[in-house]
Design a protein around this motif. Sequence first.
Motif, mmCIF file in Angstrom:
data_model
loop_
_atom_site.group_PDB
_atom_site.id
_atom_site.type_symbol
_atom_site.label_atom_id
_atom_site.label_comp_id
_atom_site.label_asym_id
_atom_site.label_seq_id
_atom_site.Cartn_x
_atom_site.Cartn_y
_atom_site.Cartn_z
ATOM 1 N N UNK A 37 0.836 -1.205 0.000
ATOM 2 C CA UNK A 37 0.000 0.000 0.000
ATOM 3 C C UNK A 37 0.868 1.251 0.000
ATOM 4 N N UNK A 38 0.205 2.386 -0.295
ATOM 5 C CA UNK A 38 0.868 3.671 -0.109
ATOM 6 C C UNK A 38 0.545 4.195 1.289
ATOM 7 N N UNK A 39 0.857 5.454 1.557
ATOM 8 C CA UNK A 39 0.692 5.996 2.909
ATOM 9 C C UNK A 39 -0.747 6.384 3.224
ATOM 10 N N UNK A 40 -1.655 6.174 2.272
ATOM 11 C CA UNK A 40 -3.080 6.332 2.569
ATOM 12 C C UNK A 40 -3.766 4.973 2.683
ATOM 13 N N UNK A 41 -2.968 3.910 2.650
ATOM 14 C CA UNK A 41 -3.549 2.567 2.735
ATOM 15 C C UNK A 41 -4.070 2.039 1.411
ATOM 16 N N UNK A 42 -3.880 2.787 0.332
ATOM 17 C CA UNK A 42 -4.426 2.368 -0.961
ATOM 18 C C UNK A 42 -3.619 1.218 -1.558
ATOM 19 N N UNK A 43 -4.325 0.201 -2.062
ATOM 20 C CA UNK A 43 -3.675 -0.944 -2.702
ATOM 21 C C UNK A 43 -3.586 -0.725 -4.212
ATOM 22 N N UNK A 44 -3.239 -1.784 -4.953
ATOM 23 C CA UNK A 44 -3.162 -1.707 -6.415
ATOM 24 C C UNK A 44 -4.547 -1.705 -7.080
ATOM 25 N N UNK A 45 -5.577 -1.973 -6.308
ATOM 26 C CA UNK A 45 -6.946 -2.005 -6.841
ATOM 27 C C UNK A 45 -7.673 -0.731 -6.397
ATOM 28 N N UNK A 46 -8.266 -0.009 -7.334
ATOM 29 C CA UNK A 46 -8.963 1.237 -7.004
ATOM 30 C C UNK A 46 -10.061 0.981 -5.972
ATOM 31 N N UNK A 47 -10.204 1.909 -5.044
ATOM 32 C CA UNK A 47 -11.239 1.892 -4.001
ATOM 33 C C UNK A 47 -11.049 0.751 -2.996
ATOM 34 N N UNK A 48 -9.880 0.081 -3.041
ATOM 35 C CA UNK A 48 -9.574 -0.969 -2.070
ATOM 36 C C UNK A 48 -8.375 -0.526 -1.224
ATOM 37 N N UNK A 49 -8.590 -0.492 0.090
ATOM 38 C CA UNK A 49 -7.563 -0.086 1.046
ATOM 39 C C UNK A 49 -7.200 -1.263 1.938
ATOM 40 N N UNK A 50 -5.975 -1.224 2.459
ATOM 41 C CA UNK A 50 -5.542 -2.229 3.434
ATOM 42 C C UNK A 50 -4.764 -1.494 4.524
ATOM 43 N N UNK A 51 -5.144 -1.719 5.771
ATOM 44 C CA UNK A 51 -4.511 -1.011 6.885
ATOM 45 C C UNK A 51 -4.271 -1.980 8.030
ATOM 46 N N UNK A 52 -3.125 -1.826 8.700
ATOM 47 C CA UNK A 52 -2.799 -2.678 9.839
ATOM 48 C C UNK A 52 -1.948 -3.861 9.410
ATOM 49 N N UNK A 53 -2.107 -4.976 10.115
ATOM 50 C CA UNK A 53 -1.226 -6.125 9.893
ATOM 51 C C UNK A 53 -1.422 -6.759 8.515
ATOM 52 N N UNK A 54 -2.566 -6.537 7.896
ATOM 53 C CA UNK A 54 -2.834 -7.089 6.567
ATOM 54 C C UNK A 54 -1.992 -6.391 5.490
ATOM 55 N N UNK A 55 -1.463 -5.208 5.819
ATOM 56 C CA UNK A 55 -0.801 -4.358 4.821
ATOM 57 C C UNK A 55 0.709 -4.360 4.963
ATOM 58 N N UNK A 56 1.373 -3.895 3.904
ATOM 59 C CA UNK A 56 2.822 -3.679 3.931
ATOM 60 C C UNK A 56 3.083 -2.239 3.494
ATOM 61 N N UNK A 57 3.207 -1.344 4.474
ATOM 62 C CA UNK A 57 3.530 0.057 4.178
ATOM 63 C C UNK A 57 5.029 0.256 4.044
#
Length: 526
Positions: A351-371
């Motif tokens: 993700x980026x620093x807003x939690x945005x993933x490679x898919x539009x309108x899909x965010x990932x935050x916390x342990x599920x993500x890799x910031x």
Amino acid sequence: MLKFDVLIIGSGLAGMTLALHLAATRKVGLITKRDLLEGSSTYAQGGIAAVLDTEDSVEEHIRDTLIAGAGLCNEEATRFIVEHSKEAIDWLIALGVPFTRDDTHKTGYHLTREGGHSHRRIIHAADATGAAVTSTLGQKIKAHPNITVLEDFIAIDLITSRKLGLEGKRCYGVYALDKTLDQVVTIAAKHTMLASGGAGKVYLYTTNPDTATGDGIAMGWRAGCRVGNMEFIQFHPTCLYHPHTKSFLISEAVRGEGGILKLPDGTRFMPDHDPRAELAPRDVVARAIDFEMKKHGLDCVYLDISYKPANFIKEHFPNIYAHCLELGIDITQEPIPVVPAVHFTCGGLVTDLTGHTDVDALYAVGEVACTGLHGANRLASNSLLECLVIGKAAAEDILAAPDIALPPIPDWDDSQVTDTDEEVVISHNWDELRRAMWDYVGIVRTNKRLMRALSRIRLLSEEINEYYSNFHVTNDLIELRNLVQTAELIVRSALLRKESRGLHYSRDYPDMLPETQETVLQPTQH
């Protein structure tokens, strides 16, 4: 069909933070596999790392994080998260989180120190910080008219433009199993957030709750998201070793407040492994314990804080004291038997620093993500901080996004499947997977072990996918499908890293390479 402006999958601190920052102006749905407060955040004991003391500094917190991350932290992400740490804590205090007070300290709060930190900067609520934070936020969430909490729901798969036959790469919600009604529900949303935690249950021994089955990582991967740094699985060095208790964490703060690791004969061993001794980062301590256990043929080692005054121990660690006492261990009088256990997934969906993933309108935050904050090894108590800071940043990004109309979404089609009469297949495969991961993809790895694990995982994956195609979904089947997918990502990532760095230690490649490189896997099917 249910419709929301924002759908949040997972009810830990990341999901709660997003929900509360959005609810004033957005209709929010929050689904959780059990009840609202069941998740890794609730079980977090130690606290939240933040720069609160004038004798501490943002630069020193960043430096400690980068050192622990063994050269793989994203410096921009680390700076962003640490710079917003005080603001995040102030928000929690304003919401009424009852952090432990210390009127003798200029901040007004007791700050503890944990492994890898150069200062006392961990704000906490005794030794049950996660429970204090999530229960406070949970009350606000339950009372908010714009937040709908759907308990006992498990997400099955994301609804993407590809699934709907549309152009682009966008997420429109999720299909989820309502476990109470045993019915698949379509949940449409303009924005979807994965806040479903890590994947500790892919291993036989873990400090994580039963809900940590890699659901968000697997769903995001299937939807077309990249995953990063999945080989870095953090083993907490000190999990209570006792036959009559489920994995119970003995907080890092016990070592931070002077706990000493010993062999059964009372010999201290950490100074032989690292000059920082018990305050070395988790990967160092876990490997040292693993080494001593294998060398001496031990079932466990011992963590001793009994030399401290009994009142000090009871005041700082009331829950650990009470739990151990129930099992016949008085930690004011005797050491605690401990073993390493899987604790945290440092990698995840990129993700980026807003939690945005490679898919539009899909965010990932916390342990599920890799910031990129955690690099090759997470610094203690940085995880809840990441949930707070990126959760708020994701909310701001969603609030600034243009409104869209949701396309027509078909209901879940299970007309071609039947009820299973072979539940034993799931329980057997679940056990085989977790045992293979523990034996072959543990604290110390070799290429041979990793290849063995991968061949077993691929056989299990074929069986499980065939099973998934032919039978009605159940909670256990959904979790097992996600676990086996996540396990494959961990092993594939580990095989790509031809060095030892942070939490990934390979006997075939014991040295650390001079250049640093992320391990990023790209889905091929999209």
